[in-house]
Motif scaffolding. Sequence first.
Motif: not given
Length: 198
Positions: A55, A57-58, A63, A65-66, A70
């Motif tokens: 995980v 950051y987008c 945000t 995200t993986d 995102c």
Amino acid sequence: MNYYSSQISKLIEELSKLPGIGSKTAQRLAFHIINMPEEQAVRLADSIRDAKQNVHYCKECFTLTDADICPICKSPDRDHGVIMVVENPRDLAAYEKTGKFEGVYHVLHGAISPMLGIGPGDIKLKELMARLQKDVKEVIIATNSSLEGETTAMYISKLIKPTGIRVTRIASGVPVGGDLEYIDEVTLLRALEGRVEL
Ligand code: ZN
């Protein structure tokens, strides 16, 4: 705590570092984990490691995200010309739960706080300004209504104003000092609908 084996003590110690977990709760959780079926405990450990490793950051909205980008930023159904600025991913989740916001987000990861020594360079503000080079019609500032949130809102509005892009602030349906993540969906929607020009 040396009346427990060193491995139990270690587990209790690590758990007690979590927010809101005192030493008694940490002990209770540690014994609960030890009594779990092995595969359940392994799943828990794996999910912590996987989340931590994958995980991030987008690249667009910052945000968590993986993926590189995102799902919200990737979606062609969202209005990419309307950006709602929030302090953290939990606030994003609160607005997403209402299911009524069709724009995209920008996560600052904090708010300006002279008292805590957090300046504009410590949150994702540069990154927000960079996004405004694209075709953006409106920036909705949805930082918390705390002193820090208000300071941040004013700062952002002053930065954006000269670009001619519309800047709005969610209405004060959100109680003063209130954290967005604890506010019910109706109030959040009312705050969004009643947003005011800055
Ligand atoms: Zn994103």
